[in-house]
Design a protein around this motif. Sequence first.
Motif: not given
Length: 263
Positions: A171-196
């Motif tokens: 979503l950030r690096r190359n605007s490959r897509y406008q949105f990402y669809f995911s399990n919310v807990d999983v995506a939030l976990h990755y975001m928290e662990q990466s500090g993104n």
Amino acid sequence: MLRLIAILALIVSLAPNAKPLRFVVQQFPPYTFTDKNNNITGAYTEMVKAACKEWPDGCDIIQLPNLRARKMLQKGLVDGMFPLSKNPERSQELWFSRPLSRTAWGFFSHTDNPQTDLTFKALSGASVGVTQNSFSEYLLLKLDKQLQLQGAKPLQIDANVTDSMRSLEKLRRNSRYQFYFSNVDVALHYMEQSGNHQLKLLKISHVGNYYIAFNKQMVNQDQLMAFNKILERLENEGVLLTYRVRWGISSPRKDEDLHSLFH
């Protein structure tokens, strides 16, 4: 006390045919994943292990990539897999335990996106990333059909091999897509662990429960009932809640239907 005696009697009755229950999981944090010490852990791993301590011969848990894991479950090479959601297709081949947690799916975007909500109109023809052969993809394809019935352009679905921070960061690096669809807990976990902090949850689209799934050819209804009795007691004693709180996941919905929040 009488209920505990009944549970023990049911388990003992299964003892002549007892064997370790064999479960397979995938890398799906915070539910199931391998930590830096190569131990399989996570919210569901801990809840299932607590129940397995009371199963006659315990349980074995292995981790494989998602597609391989589900093929092993389908072929009866393992007894069960967790966590999984229910749908009509899965229910033909699988038993499901009592629900262990509430879960949700939704759309993520870059924080530069000025939108504060997501409508059918905004999704029309949008490019959306999702994990290939996942329940998220199943839900997204159903939503795409719903959109098209209302006159929207088809979604441009970009399937990734794995559900990971690398997929989200497209979503950030190359605007490959406008949105990402995911399990919310999983995506939030990755975001928290990466500090993104450059990604945001834009809209929750579906809510439901997660379960342990058992292959009907490998586990009979008496075994399912016995395992559910163990889970019920652990629930009543607050053991399962302790694990949910530790891992930041929610208690299951009383309404076990899967609900779409897009109308």
